[in-house]
Design a protein around this motif. Structure first.
Motif, mmCIF file in Angstrom:
data_model
loop_
_atom_site.group_PDB
_atom_site.id
_atom_site.type_symbol
_atom_site.label_atom_id
_atom_site.label_comp_id
_atom_site.label_asym_id
_atom_site.label_seq_id
_atom_site.Cartn_x
_atom_site.Cartn_y
_atom_site.Cartn_z
ATOM 1 N N GLU A 1 0.844 -1.198 0.000
ATOM 2 C CA GLU A 1 0.000 0.000 0.000
ATOM 3 C C GLU A 1 0.875 1.243 0.000
ATOM 4 O O GLU A 1 2.111 1.164 0.098
ATOM 5 N N HIS A 2 0.237 2.387 -0.085
ATOM 6 C CA HIS A 2 0.995 3.633 -0.114
ATOM 7 C C HIS A 2 0.276 4.707 0.694
ATOM 8 O O HIS A 2 -0.922 4.585 0.993
ATOM 9 N N VAL A 3 1.044 5.745 1.021
ATOM 10 C CA VAL A 3 0.481 6.938 1.654
ATOM 11 C C VAL A 3 1.026 8.146 0.900
ATOM 12 O O VAL A 3 2.076 8.075 0.262
ATOM 13 N N ILE B 1 4.363 13.808 -2.148
ATOM 14 C CA ILE B 1 5.120 12.700 -2.712
ATOM 15 C C ILE B 1 4.484 11.411 -2.194
ATOM 16 O O ILE B 1 3.783 11.419 -1.179
ATOM 17 N N ILE B 2 4.723 10.320 -2.890
ATOM 18 C CA ILE B 2 4.138 9.027 -2.518
ATOM 19 C C ILE B 2 5.185 8.167 -1.811
ATOM 20 O O ILE B 2 6.312 8.020 -2.291
ATOM 21 N N LEU B 3 4.789 7.633 -0.671
ATOM 22 C CA LEU B 3 5.612 6.655 0.039
ATOM 23 C C LEU B 3 4.875 5.326 0.010
ATOM 24 O O LEU B 3 3.783 5.196 0.567
ATOM 25 N N ALA B 4 5.456 4.333 -0.676
ATOM 26 C CA ALA B 4 4.826 3.022 -0.809
ATOM 27 C C ALA B 4 5.672 1.957 -0.109
ATOM 28 O O ALA B 4 6.888 2.114 0.046
ATOM 29 N N GLY B 5 5.011 0.881 0.292
ATOM 30 C CA GLY B 5 5.720 -0.218 0.920
ATOM 31 C C GLY B 5 5.138 -1.551 0.495
ATOM 32 O O GLY B 5 3.912 -1.690 0.399
ATOM 33 N N LYS C 1 -0.294 -3.580 -6.650
ATOM 34 C CA LYS C 1 -1.280 -3.270 -5.617
ATOM 35 C C LYS C 1 -0.845 -2.065 -4.787
ATOM 36 O O LYS C 1 -1.660 -1.190 -4.452
ATOM 37 N N ALA C 2 0.448 -2.016 -4.474
ATOM 38 C CA ALA C 2 0.960 -0.919 -3.641
ATOM 39 C C ALA C 2 0.797 0.433 -4.320
ATOM 40 O O ALA C 2 0.652 1.462 -3.649
ATOM 41 N N LEU C 3 0.814 0.446 -5.651
ATOM 42 C CA LEU C 3 0.741 1.712 -6.388
ATOM 43 C C LEU C 3 -0.613 1.938 -7.057
ATOM 44 O O LEU C 3 -0.751 2.816 -7.907
#
Length: 396
Positions: A259-261, A270-274, A290-292
């Protein structure tokens, strides 16, 4: 029925150790005519080798207990020191064969000095080196970094392996170094524990001290899933994973599971995904797509992915640009050399990129050397790392 003991590992180890030590002893014997040197020397070597073979055999039932750690570490230090002595002696004998000279005791004496220095280096690594935290800083420039994030800082640690810690004061020194960076965001890139969620419980008070204005974020590593120990059943194994996920939240870390925040600053983001762990040979669980999901392809993106093979295999070729990937996993093998322009560790023969920054087509990867340690209870030449990355807007 008594379990049959597998003698093959013992035979292989014993043969190698015999040949190495036969050569080492031949060098030492040039310094003395004592009759007791040989039996004492071989008695010690046989004792260490048998103890090692036995500890490996019983590890399946007892795990890495204190006996296993003592025998493996003693053998490792002895082996590394003897190999240094072997190299010096081999060079001396090579010179002797070329020149026709007699074996020179000065080569042996020099080899013994280096043997002693190697022992001391490894002892330092075991006693102090594993807690010798270093702050490593990088400044990265991007043309498409949103203007308001110019100078934005990220502190990263990875591979805590809390089950290996014993020294609370030393760990606190590392936590204090993290806090002293005063970064905008803090990220942890996986392997919080060796195997079980309970390992982090005594250390939660330490890691929960870490706070950042834009939050604390984390992902899972291969060890966090409990794949390397036997469980009574799958239900208990999954309960352990759920406990670990809960502990992330209790420490104030937002665990990103495919997922991302969005991190917003003065109207820009900015996007932080994990992603869950994705690594060649270590489970390909993570789902980058899925994360993006629903992320604008043009967004500036930072990805947390534990294993750097993910970057090589998928991330750097992703259709939309992932500007920066933060990984760990390798530990730099906790052994190597990074000095005098030399960057070497045996782990380089497994991973093309194993520590620090690399880039391709404007996409960056940082591999953190790890905050903790696993297996070898020490670090030699590859010290525990706290990474600080500053994002900068490129100027024409």
């Amino acid at each position: 029925m008594k379990r049959k003991i597998n003698l093959l590992p013992f035979v292989v180890i014993a043969t190698f150790v015999f040949l190495l030590n036969w050569y080492v002893l031949s060098g030492i014997q040039t310094l003395t005519i004592s009759t007791w040197l040989s039996p004492v020397f071989w008695g010690f070597i046989i004792f260490i080798t048998v103890s090692l073979a036995y500890s490996i055999q019983r590890m399946r039932d007892n795990g890495m207990d204190i006996f296993f750690k003592i025998t493996t570490h003693t053998f490792l230090v002895l082996l590394a020191s003897e190999l240094v002595f072997f190299i010096v002696l081999f060079l001396g004998d090579g010179y002797r064969l070329i020149t026709g000279a007699a074996r020179n005791v000065y080569w042996v004496e020099f080899g013994l000095v280096l043997f002693g220095i190697t022992v001391l280096i490894f002892l330092y690594g075991i006693i102090r080196g594993k807690y010798a935290y270093r702050v490593i800083k990088h400044t990265l420039y991007f043309d498409d970094l949103p203007e308001n994030f110019d100078g934005f800082t990220i502190t990263q640690i990875s591979d805590v392996h809390a089950g290996s810690f014993k020294n609370a004061k030393a760990v606190q020194r590392g936590i204090d170094l993290i806090k002293a960076q005063n970064s905008d965001v803090f990220v942890f890139t996986g392997d919080l524990v060796n195997n079980k969620a309970e390992e982090i419980v005594p250390w939660m008070g330490h890691f929960s001290q870490v706070k950042a204005p834009y939050g604390q974020f984390s992902i899972l590593g291969n060890h966090d899933y409990g794949d390397y120990v036997k469980w009574e059943n799958e239900t208990i194994k999954q309960a352990n994973l759920q406990d670990l996920k809960r502990h992330h939240g209790e420490m104030g870390y937002r665990l990103l599971l495919d997922e991302h925040v969005a991190l917003e600053k003065d109207g820009q983001k900015i996007i932080l995904a994990g992603v869950e762990n994705w690594g060649i040979g270590f489970g390909e669980r993570g789902d980058l797509h899925k994360a993006l999901t629903d992320v604008d392809p043009k967004s500036f993106k930072v990805l947390l992915s534990h294993d750097p093979t993910h970057w090589d295999s998928e991330v750097k070729k992703w259709p939309s640009k992932i500007h920066l990937t933060l990984s760990g996993h390798t530990h730099g093998m906790q052994f190597g050399m990074e000095a005098f322009g030399i960057k070497w560790s045996p782990v380089k023969y497994r991973y093309a990129h194993w520590a620090g920054i690399t880039s391709e087509n404007g996409r960056y990867l940082n591999i953190n050397r790890g905050f903790g340690f696993l297996g070898f209870s020490g670090r030699v030449g590859i010290w525990p790392e706290i990474t600080v990355i500053e994002l900068k807007k490129s100027r024409l």
